[in-house]
Design an enzyme around this catalytic site. Sequence first.
Site, PDB file in Angstrom:
ATOM      1  CB  VAL A   1      -0.915   0.020   1.252  1.00  0.00           C
ATOM      2  CG1 VAL A   1      -1.612   1.368   1.409  1.00  0.00           C
ATOM      3  CG2 VAL A   1      -1.934  -1.107   1.176  1.00  0.00           C
ATOM      4  CB  CYS A   2       2.228   3.669  -1.843  1.00  0.00           C
ATOM      5  SG  CYS A   2       1.628   3.693  -3.554  1.00  0.00           S
ATOM      6  CB  ALA A   3       0.173   8.274  -1.116  1.00  0.00           C
TER       7      ALA A   3
ATOM      8  CD  GLU B   1      -2.088   2.057  -9.498  1.00  0.00           C
ATOM      9  OE1 GLU B   1      -1.547   2.162 -10.614  1.00  0.00           O
ATOM     10  OE2 GLU B   1      -3.323   1.965  -9.328  1.00  0.00           O
TER      11      GLU B   1
ATOM     12  CG  MET C   1      -3.285   4.689   1.679  1.00  0.00           C
ATOM     13  SD  MET C   1      -4.320   3.443   2.512  1.00  0.00           S
ATOM     14  CE  MET C   1      -4.895   4.377   3.941  1.00  0.00           C
TER      15      MET C   1
END
Length: 382
Positions: free
Chosen positions: A76-78, A80, A105
């Site tokens: 998971v990141c901000a 993609e 996210m």
Amino acid sequence: MTTSTTYHPMAAKEVTRFILDQKPLFILDVRNEGDYNDWRIEGETIESINVPYFELLEGVDAVMDRIPAEGKVLVVCAKEGSSIFVAEQLAETGRSDIFYLEGGMKAWSEYLEPVKVGDLRDGGELYQFVRIGKGCLSYMVVSGGEAAVVDALRMTDVYEQFVAEKGVQLKHTIDTHLHADHISGGRSLAEKTGATYWLPPKDAEEVQFAYEPLQDGNEITVGGTRIVIQALYSPGHTIGSTSFIVDDRYLLSGDILFVESIGRPDLAGLAEDWVGDLRDTLYSRYRELSEELIVLPAHFGKMTELGEGGKVSARLGDLYKHNPGLNMQDEAEFRRAVTENLPPQPNAYQEIRHTNMGKITPTAEEQREMEIGPNRCAIHDK
């Protein structure tokens, strides 16, 4: 021998099913530590660790001993991109069960899960739309070929698609109050569909657009079967906060009363002025209502508030027994609880309020940025 580099996208909808169905999922969150500590994907069967992306630029060897040997791993990141980079590296170790969160996210923040609350008398239905990544809850009453939405979010396409699937016409969009933690979709949804947009006038003194004033005792009928939404003036979170009694069975409490907490009165900078209103609503006005009413709030703060199928609800009488915000008999104690040591205010809450007033018109991307992070409408939210 060639090494597999297979990794897969996982949509927010799929992640939601892991949480609601209580299936295990391991998350490697590669955002910076501050963002992770402030807001992350949580659930009873979700295990997560935080290793910032920049620590993985040279490879993932250092993190492999912290990742389970079996089971799905979601990176998971901000937005993609970083998660795809890390997921590819993990897949190169030979794992075939590596996923990345599609849209990051930001996508998690925007996903809405429709949950049926129940059938209404004479054939109507009530639905709750759970914004699981941000804790926002909105509602749709469907009856006799018509629909009304309460506390619509800015992702209006979800409601438009839902009414199309149901084959009904949206007649009303209603905001329980002027929101400060998220951008309302009520006005834009009304403009798109020709529905009437309702807003409490005491919250609307600075708005820059036309609306239908929502007054205490208003009855908004949905459909020929007369599923009546009865407005109940209930100030405290804002001076105009209005609850709704639907079908004599459900209390849509807005941001006044939650399952595990109560609303905060400080998001317009008037906590000292509104704390008395909040106490009067919770300890007097709501006390006069039937204890059998099912409370349906506009937010939840913790995953523990999610019930069967993801529904967030509680019997009013049970909340008076167990909700700490309803059990402070000393008025001074109550005043301290709702005005002191509150959690941080929502991200960009002043800009969000001005957007909901029509004073500013941010772009779609600016609106996403304004809403990033958890909701913080309750006094006990972390």
